[in-house]
Design a protein around this motif. Structure first.
Motif, PDB file in Angstrom:
ATOM      1  N   GLY A 270       5.156 -34.424  10.533  1.00 42.48           N
ATOM      2  CA  GLY A 270       6.031 -35.546  10.886  1.00 42.48           C
ATOM      3  C   GLY A 270       5.394 -36.436  11.938  1.00 42.48           C
ATOM      4  N   GLU A 271       6.166 -37.371  12.435  1.00 41.78           N
ATOM      5  CA  GLU A 271       5.686 -38.308  13.449  1.00 41.78           C
ATOM      6  C   GLU A 271       6.486 -38.149  14.734  1.00 41.78           C
ATOM      7  OE1 GLU A 271       5.988 -42.192  11.670  1.00 41.78           O
ATOM      8  OE2 GLU A 271       4.046 -41.961  10.681  1.00 41.78           O
ATOM      9  N   VAL A 272       5.767 -38.097  15.850  1.00 40.11           N
ATOM     10  CA  VAL A 272       6.395 -38.074  17.160  1.00 40.11           C
ATOM     11  C   VAL A 272       6.472 -39.523  17.622  1.00 40.11           C
ATOM     12  CG1 VAL A 272       6.284 -37.238  19.529  1.00 40.11           C
ATOM     13  CG2 VAL A 272       5.411 -35.802  17.671  1.00 40.11           C
ATOM     14  N   ASP A 273       7.683 -40.039  17.660  1.00 41.63           N
ATOM     15  CA  ASP A 273       7.904 -41.441  17.994  1.00 41.63           C
ATOM     16  C   ASP A 273       8.175 -41.572  19.491  1.00 41.63           C
ATOM     17  OD1 ASP A 273       8.673 -44.067  18.324  1.00 41.63           O
ATOM     18  OD2 ASP A 273      10.070 -44.064  16.644  1.00 41.63           O
ATOM     19  N   MET A 274       7.194 -42.136  20.200  1.00 43.05           N
ATOM     20  CA  MET A 274       7.331 -42.367  21.640  1.00 43.05           C
ATOM     21  C   MET A 274       7.422 -43.855  21.948  1.00 43.05           C
ATOM     22  SD  MET A 274       4.780 -39.457  23.200  1.00 43.05           S
ATOM     23  CE  MET A 274       3.439 -39.682  22.035  1.00 43.05           C
ATOM     24  N   THR A 275       7.808 -44.642  20.956  1.00 42.53           N
ATOM     25  CA  THR A 275       7.865 -46.090  21.164  1.00 42.53           C
ATOM     26  C   THR A 275       8.983 -46.493  22.119  1.00 42.53           C
ATOM     27  OG1 THR A 275       9.164 -46.361  19.134  1.00 42.53           O
ATOM     28  CG2 THR A 275       6.770 -46.689  18.963  1.00 42.53           C
ATOM     29  N   ALA A 276       9.999 -45.665  22.300  1.00 46.93           N
ATOM     30  CA  ALA A 276      11.081 -45.975  23.234  1.00 46.93           C
ATOM     31  C   ALA A 276      10.724 -45.585  24.669  1.00 46.93           C
ATOM     32  CB  ALA A 276      12.365 -45.282  22.802  1.00 46.93           C
ATOM     33  N   THR A 277       9.531 -45.019  24.878  1.00 43.57           N
ATOM     34  CA  THR A 277       9.060 -44.661  26.213  1.00 43.57           C
ATOM     35  C   THR A 277       7.942 -45.628  26.606  1.00 43.57           C
ATOM     36  OG1 THR A 277       7.252 -43.166  25.574  1.00 43.57           O
ATOM     37  CG2 THR A 277       9.490 -42.233  25.622  1.00 43.57           C
ATOM     38  N   HIS A 278       7.498 -45.539  27.855  1.00 39.83           N
ATOM     39  CA  HIS A 278       6.386 -46.391  28.288  1.00 39.83           C
ATOM     40  C   HIS A 278       5.080 -46.027  27.586  1.00 39.83           C
ATOM     41  CE1 HIS A 278       5.678 -42.854  30.691  1.00 39.83           C
ATOM     42  NE2 HIS A 278       4.436 -43.269  30.793  1.00 39.83           N
ATOM     43  N   VAL A 279       5.006 -44.825  26.978  1.00 35.69           N
ATOM     44  CA  VAL A 279       3.802 -44.437  26.243  1.00 35.69           C
ATOM     45  C   VAL A 279       3.632 -45.354  25.038  1.00 35.69           C
ATOM     46  CG1 VAL A 279       2.624 -42.561  25.018  1.00 35.69           C
ATOM     47  CG2 VAL A 279       3.972 -42.062  27.060  1.00 35.69           C
ATOM     48  N   GLY A 280       4.737 -45.701  24.389  1.00 34.02           N
ATOM     49  CA  GLY A 280       4.765 -46.720  23.353  1.00 34.02           C
ATOM     50  C   GLY A 280       3.878 -46.487  22.149  1.00 34.02           C
ATOM     51  N   LEU A 281       3.811 -45.263  21.655  1.00 32.71           N
ATOM     52  CA  LEU A 281       3.007 -45.007  20.460  1.00 32.71           C
ATOM     53  C   LEU A 281       3.655 -43.947  19.598  1.00 32.71           C
ATOM     54  CD1 LEU A 281       1.254 -42.156  20.995  1.00 32.71           C
ATOM     55  CD2 LEU A 281      -0.076 -43.678  22.383  1.00 32.71           C
ATOM     56  N   VAL A 282       3.132 -43.829  18.395  1.00 31.35           N
ATOM     57  CA  VAL A 282       3.587 -42.832  17.436  1.00 31.35           C
ATOM     58  C   VAL A 282       2.396 -41.928  17.119  1.00 31.35           C
ATOM     59  CG1 VAL A 282       4.456 -42.448  15.094  1.00 31.35           C
ATOM     60  CG2 VAL A 282       5.288 -44.393  16.417  1.00 31.35           C
ATOM     61  N   LEU A 283       2.613 -40.606  17.203  1.00 31.14           N
ATOM     62  CA  LEU A 283       1.571 -39.637  16.856  1.00 31.14           C
ATOM     63  C   LEU A 283       1.929 -38.988  15.526  1.00 31.14           C
ATOM     64  CD1 LEU A 283       0.920 -37.771  20.217  1.00 31.14           C
ATOM     65  CD2 LEU A 283      -0.504 -39.508  19.146  1.00 31.14           C
ATOM     66  N   ARG A 284       0.979 -38.941  14.636  1.00 29.76           N
ATOM     67  CA  ARG A 284       1.174 -38.277  13.351  1.00 29.76           C
ATOM     68  C   ARG A 284       0.704 -36.830  13.494  1.00 29.76           C
ATOM     69  NH1 ARG A 284       0.193 -43.218  13.159  1.00 29.76           N
ATOM     70  NH2 ARG A 284       1.065 -44.709  11.704  1.00 29.76           N
ATOM     71  N   THR A 285       1.637 -35.913  13.406  1.00 31.05           N
ATOM     72  CA  THR A 285       1.315 -34.515  13.675  1.00 31.05           C
ATOM     73  C   THR A 285       0.524 -33.870  12.538  1.00 31.05           C
ATOM     74  OG1 THR A 285       3.383 -33.675  12.761  1.00 31.05           O
ATOM     75  CG2 THR A 285       3.355 -34.253  15.106  1.00 31.05           C
ATOM     76  N   GLY A 286       0.480 -34.476  11.379  1.00 28.17           N
ATOM     77  CA  GLY A 286      -0.317 -33.934  10.285  1.00 28.17           C
ATOM     78  C   GLY A 286      -1.805 -33.947  10.598  1.00 28.17           C
ATOM     79  N   ASP A 287      -2.202 -34.764  11.591  1.00 21.84           N
ATOM     80  CA  ASP A 287      -3.599 -34.826  12.000  1.00 21.84           C
ATOM     81  C   ASP A 287      -3.965 -33.741  13.004  1.00 21.84           C
ATOM     82  OD1 ASP A 287      -3.853 -37.073  10.405  1.00 21.84           O
ATOM     83  OD2 ASP A 287      -3.513 -38.461  12.068  1.00 21.84           O
ATOM     84  N   PHE A 288      -2.959 -33.024  13.534  1.00 18.91           N
ATOM     85  CA  PHE A 288      -3.209 -32.002  14.536  1.00 18.91           C
ATOM     86  C   PHE A 288      -3.674 -30.715  13.857  1.00 18.91           C
ATOM     87  CE2 PHE A 288       0.334 -33.580  17.634  1.00 18.91           C
ATOM     88  CZ  PHE A 288      -0.309 -34.788  17.740  1.00 18.91           C
ATOM     89  N   PRO A 289      -4.580 -29.995  14.498  1.00 19.39           N
ATOM     90  CA  PRO A 289      -4.948 -28.678  13.961  1.00 19.39           C
ATOM     91  C   PRO A 289      -3.769 -27.733  14.103  1.00 19.39           C
ATOM     92  CG  PRO A 289      -6.091 -29.100  16.035  1.00 19.39           C
ATOM     93  CD  PRO A 289      -5.322 -30.337  15.699  1.00 19.39           C
ATOM     94  N   HIS A 290      -3.698 -26.733  13.238  1.00 22.44           N
ATOM     95  CA  HIS A 290      -2.639 -25.747  13.323  1.00 22.44           C
ATOM     96  C   HIS A 290      -3.186 -24.395  12.882  1.00 22.44           C
ATOM     97  CE1 HIS A 290      -2.489 -27.283   9.200  1.00 22.44           C
ATOM     98  NE2 HIS A 290      -2.041 -26.092   8.875  1.00 22.44           N
ATOM     99  N   GLU A 291      -2.443 -23.347  13.270  1.00 22.29           N
ATOM    100  CA  GLU A 291      -2.872 -21.986  12.915  1.00 22.29           C
ATOM    101  C   GLU A 291      -2.333 -21.593  11.576  1.00 22.29           C
ATOM    102  OE1 GLU A 291      -3.478 -20.126  17.320  1.00 22.29           O
ATOM    103  OE2 GLU A 291      -1.878 -19.327  16.110  1.00 22.29           O
TER     104      GLU A 291
END
Length: 138
Positions: free
Chosen positions: A117-138
């Motif tokens: 999924g996507e972590v939506d931080m656009t409502a914070t001062h960070v102001g970006l969206v991270l796509r978690t499918g790009d993260f490594p996982h176990e």
């Protein structure tokens, strides 16, 4: 990935760092976040460490053996320090948790996003969206 995204948003002039000790409020609360960003005009304290008052964003990867600490005392210390945004990527649980709006030693908002999924931080001062499918996982 977690550490590169803020640089892409704020540029190389932003103060971003990894595994650098910051002394947060409370006893034995010297933590070395996997990633952190300070605000403009941030200064180091008399010990040469970044001041917790200047930290705007903390990100961490939660290993299985320290999850209790990451979600317990560490999260509480960040909330007491009023760090506005704390992102915990938990590869074992295949989730990311976004904590925002610190108040009285806790985070009022706790959003969980499944891997992919996507972590939506656009409502914070960070102001970006991270796509978690790009993260490594176990």
């Amino acid at each position: 990935m977690i550490l590169w995204a803020p640089e892409g948003r704020f540029g190389r002039q932003a103060t971003l760092f990894s595994d650098v000790r910051i002394d947060f409020p409370g006893p034995r609360n010297g933590f070395c976040p996997d990633g952190a960003k300070t605000g403009d005009g941030a200064q180091k304290d008399d010990s040469g460490r970044w001041r917790y008052e200047d930290v705007e964003f903390v990100a961490g990867v939660v290993p299985k053996d320290t999850a209790r600490n990451d979600y317990g005392p560490e999260r509480t210390a960040y909330a007491l320090a009023e760090v506005p945004v704390y992102l915990a990527a938990d590869p074992c649980a295949r989730k990311c948790r976004l904590f925002t709006h610190p108040r009285n030693g806790t985070y009022v908002s706790d959003t969980s996003v499944d891997h992919g999924g996507e972590v939506d931080m656009t409502a914070t001062h960070v102001g970006l969206v991270l796509r978690t499918g790009d993260f490594p996982h176990e």
